[in-house]
Each structure stands twice: as structure tokens, then as C-alpha cells.
Design a protein around this motif. Structure first.
Motif: not given
Length: 187
Positions: A92-99
Motif C-alpha cells: 500500500a502507498p505510504a500516505d494518502g486519503t483514499w486507498i
């Protein structure tokens, strides 16, 4: 001090993720399910404490690279949902709002009176549709929390694989080997 008044502007089409950024930050949970906006009040303290205990139990046994997030946004089958707890795969991406659903191993929903129907029917169907391998639903009862653990079958629906209550701590193997003992968690 008076609360500012928010003027609702309905889109001339189905609701989309971008529309969520134009809604007020008022503590309500805004989710899109099949193009419709669903608004629920902020969860109560007991709900939040229980979700925190679940997150702590998962995090205590988390293998390297996996992450356990509270209130992460999840894109699922034309919907934008916010599970109470989300287990992210190491990819998974290290940061963000939506996965994206492909980055999720497990979602957990703690039931509230305002979310019961969605947590039992709508959300599991959407989570299964996008291929999330495991779903837990937690009911808060008079004697303590009960966890209903489900696994994805044939990529289309969830089967109940077991329940865990305050009187029956167990060792589980999904999403990784760990003890699960809700006896000390808030009711």
C-alpha cells in the motif's frame, strides 16, 4: 458562538469522490454508496474506544510492512467508504486519503445504531465485490463486544468463519497469527 450554516448543493449527477472535499468538516461521516451520499453522525466514545482497542490488538501482532489504520478512506465499486479499521498490505502507498481495495487485507466495522444496516448488508457486499479477503463486524453487547469474522469465498461473498466474544479468547490466523481477546475491551 453560532455554527456556520452550510448550504447544500446537490450535484446534477451521482455523487463522486471529489464532491466529498466540498462538504463541511463537521464531524459527520460522509460516504458515497453507489453514487448516493450517506451521512452518519460522529461515532460515540464507546464506539471509538472499541475501534482503538481492535486497532491496538492488530498492531501488537503486525508483521513488518503491514499497517493498521483508523478511518481510512476506501474506494470500493463506485463507492467511497470509511471502515472503522483497515489493515493495509505492505504494498500500500505510504500516505494518502483514499486507498484502493487491492491494498487492503482486512476491514473492520464496529456497529452503531446508525450504521447497523450498512455494516451488516451494504458494506460487506461492496467489500466482497472488490475482493477484500477478510471482513470483521463487531457488535457491542451487554456482556462485551462480539467479533464476527468473515472470509471471502470465490471472490464474491463472505462466509462466517467464527465469532469471538468476551468469554472466548482465541488464537487466530487471519490476517496473521495473533491472540484475540475482547474481554478487557469497552462494552
Amino acid at each position: 458562538m453560532a455554527q456556520p450554516i452550510y448550504e447544500w448543493r446537490l450535484p446534477a449527477r451521482e455523487w463522486r469522490e471529489q464532491d466529498l472535499f466540498n462538504l463541511p468538516e463537521d464531524g459527520n461521516r460522509y460516504e458515497i454508496i453507489d453514487g448516493s451520499l450517506h451521512v452518519t453522525p460522529p461515532p460515540g466514545f464507546g464506539h471509538q474506544e472499541l475501534a482503538d482497542e481492535l486497532r491496538a490488538a492488530l498492531r501488537a501482532a503486525t508483521p513488518t510492512g503491514w499497517r493498521v489504520i483508523r478511518g481510512a478512506g476506501l474506494r470500493a465499486a463506485g463507492s467511497n467508504l470509511i471502515p472503522d479499521v483497515t489493515v493495509l498490505k505492505p504494498t500500500a502507498p505510504a500516505d494518502g486519503t483514499w486507498i484502493e481495495a487491492a491494498d487492503v487485507a482486512l476491514v473492520v466495522e464496529v456497529e452503531s445504531p446508525s450504521s447497523r444496516r450498512h455494516d451488516r448488508f451494504t458494506k460487506p457486499a461492496l467489500y466482497a465485490e472488490v475482493g477484500i479477503p477478510a471482513y470483521w463486524r463487531v457488535e457491542r453487547g451487554d456482556f462485551g463486544p462480539v467479533i464476527y469474522r468473515y472470509e471471502l469465498v470465490k471472490g464474491v461473498h463472505y462466509n462466517l468463519i467464527g465469532t469471538v466474544g468476551p468469554d472466548d479468547p482465541v488464537q487466530i490466523n487471519q490476517p496473521w497469527p495473533m491472540p484475540l481477546d475482547p474481554s478487557a475491551w469497552p462494552r
